[in-house]
Design an enzyme around this catalytic site. Structure first.
Site, short mmCIF file in Angstrom:
data_model
loop_
_atom_site.label_atom_id
_atom_site.label_comp_id
_atom_site.label_asym_id
_atom_site.label_seq_id
_atom_site.Cartn_x
_atom_site.Cartn_y
_atom_site.Cartn_z
N HIS A 157 -5.70 2.54 0.26
CA HIS A 157 -5.98 1.10 0.22
C HIS A 157 -5.86 0.43 -1.15
O HIS A 157 -6.13 -0.75 -1.27
CB HIS A 157 -7.37 0.83 0.82
CG HIS A 157 -8.50 1.48 0.07
ND1 HIS A 157 -9.80 1.07 0.19
CD2 HIS A 157 -8.50 2.50 -0.84
CE1 HIS A 157 -10.56 1.82 -0.59
NE2 HIS A 157 -9.81 2.68 -1.21
N HIS A 158 -5.49 1.18 -2.18
CA HIS A 158 -5.31 0.55 -3.50
C HIS A 158 -3.87 0.11 -3.76
O HIS A 158 -3.60 -0.63 -4.70
CB HIS A 158 -5.73 1.50 -4.63
CG HIS A 158 -7.19 1.86 -4.60
ND1 HIS A 158 -8.18 0.91 -4.58
CD2 HIS A 158 -7.83 3.06 -4.58
CE1 HIS A 158 -9.37 1.51 -4.54
NE2 HIS A 158 -9.18 2.81 -4.53
N ALA A 159 -2.93 0.60 -2.96
CA ALA A 159 -1.51 0.30 -3.22
C ALA A 159 -1.16 -1.07 -2.64
O ALA A 159 -1.62 -1.46 -1.57
CB ALA A 159 -0.63 1.36 -2.58
#
Ligand SMILES: [Zn+2]
Length: 460
Positions: A217-219
């Site tokens: 979920h950080h990309a």
């Protein structure tokens, strides 16, 4: 890359309620009354959170959005074997999820072999009978990734060691030949993406699915970080929308064929193995093509709710939601505000934001979650699909999450979310494992999956 703040931002403004103000429900609900009324009556949704749910006990199968086999053609390029039948559980896993070579993976606190440990334990305990009961994904191709990611970023992650180092935070990787990095690090991560995409499709068909991996979920479109190279959640959501739209088109085409006296019965929903008319085969081919195509992102218009309970803010998905102006994607994000990534700009993409302090323990954690879910039932439209990012880095002792949730707390948390999906949102759930960096992460995931499968009778 610039992030537009058009449709999605104004949608967010309509539905967002301040994270720490408990009395804003009524105002927020009335502000979004038209949207909520169009989908589910807020009052009944709220009471259903605690009331016994007559008729809802039939389980997750009743939540499926499409008939069995309807999405087989649309996901053929992401499913390694034949489309899974009822004898298989919608648990998606590939041995290549696990990253290990020369011990370099041990430089990062991420247990890159936890996925294999979970599967091994599920088999040991008889929860899963064998590999044949699991669903095997295929790697997401660079072309699939380009649905969300920029060409420049995809070139860098696939050719430049520096970009891989930025994403994994492992400087030692810079020394290795790029081919080796691609094989042992980037390709496994593309496998996780394929698994997430497939899991979302399976959830629509079966009412539930778990990718025993994924949740990066950080990309976002032009950037990877925090061990997350690709936004598998947004990629999966967009593919799911196209797949449902394509399946509906194929069903229509098959029906037209049936009208001509060629096909019978389930039409496009028939398993691929069955005898097909020329019309059905053509319809399936068209469905597969339409589902894979990178355009028509809004097709199908599925409303998706991401419940992100990883200990870290899911800034990548939030950034992509804003950049793409995705007004049909809603995000409930509950995270430790005192740790990475502290992405203020991305917060505009969150519809229900719950910020926790380091060290937060079970009671407070679960109460905040219950309140957030109640608020979601009140102020967000009823979703067609829930993507649950179930990071176990909320565990006490996790070096990166820094929260204080116990083993039992994680098991209870997951059950709470699943129960909410079944009884309140009445939406299928696709669960992703996301982060979890403590040594006991795999054991907790195993315990939780076992609890979910038993408690919700998912094997029947
Ligand atoms: Zn995390």
């Amino acid at each position: 890359m610039e992030h537009r703040t058009g449709t999605a931002a104004s949608e967010a403004a309509r539905y967002v309620s301040a994270p720490d103000v408990p009395t804003d429900n009524a105002a927020a609900a009335s502000a979004s009354a038209s949207a909520a009324a169009a989908t589910t009556p807020p009052a009944s949704a709220a009471t259903a959170a605690t009331a016994p749910t007559a008729g809802a006990a039939s389980g997750f199968g009743a939540l499926a959005r499409v008939s069995p086999g309807a999405l087989a053609a649309a996901y053929a390029d992401l499913c390694a074997g034949a489309w899974p039948g009822p004898e298989q559980l919608p648990l998606v896993y590939h041995p290549n999820y696990n990253i290990s070579f020369f011990g370099i993976e041990k430089l990062h606190p991420f247990d890159a072999g936890k996925f294999a440990k979970v599967v091994k334990a599920l088999k040991r305990d008889g929860v899963v009978l064998g590999d044949a009961q699991l669903v095997t994904p295929r790697e997401a191709t660079p072309e699939m990734l380009s649905d969300v990611h920029t060409a420049d970023y995809l070139h860098r992650i696939h050719n430049h060691n520096f970009t891989v180092v930025q994403v994994t935070e492992l400087a030692a990787l810079a020394m290795l030949p790029n081919k080796l990095l691609q094989w042992r690090v980037v390709a496994p991560m593309r496998m996780h993406v394929g698994g997430t995409m497939l899991a979302l499709g399976l959830a629509l068909e079966r009412g539930w699915a778990v990718n025993i991996g994924g949740g990066m979920h950080h990309a976002s479109a032009d950037r990877g970080m925090g061990w997350c190279p690709f936004d598998d959640i947004m990629l999966g959501v967009r593919r799911a929308r196209r797949a449902v739209a394509a399946a509906a088109e194929a069903a229509e085409a098959a029906e037209a064929g049936a009208g001509a006296g060629v096909a019978q019965g389930e039409g496009a929903s028939a398993p691929a193995a069955g005898p097909q008319s020329g019309g059905e085969a053509a319809a399936e081919a068209a469905a597969a093509e339409a589902a894979a195509a990178g355009d028509g992102a809004g097709a199908g218009g599925l409303k998706v709710l991401v419940i992100d309970l990883d200990a870290h803010q899911g800034n990548g998905v939030e950034r992509d939601k804003l950049a793409l102006g995705d007004g049909q994607l809603y995000i409930l994000d509950m995270y430790n505000a005192g740790v990475f990534p502290r992405d203020d700009e991305a917060k505009a993409g969150i519809d229900i934001r719950v910020e926790l302090k380091s060290g937060t323990e079970d009671d407070v954690y679960l109460n905040r979650l219950r309140a957030a879910l109640e608020r979601a039932a009140l102020v967000l439209p009823r979703p067609d699909l829930v993507v649950y990012n179930a990071g176990t880095d909320v565990l006490a002792g996790d070096p990166l999450g820094r929260l204080g949730v116990s083993h039992a707390g994680v098991v209870e948390r997951d059950e709470l979310v699943w129960r909410w999906c079944r009884d309140v949102a009445r939406a299928p759930i696709a669960m992703l494992l996301s982060g979890g960096y403590a040594k006991d992460s795999a054991a907790v995931i195993t315990a939780s999956l076992t609890n979910l499968i038993n408690k919700f009778d998912l094997k029947s």
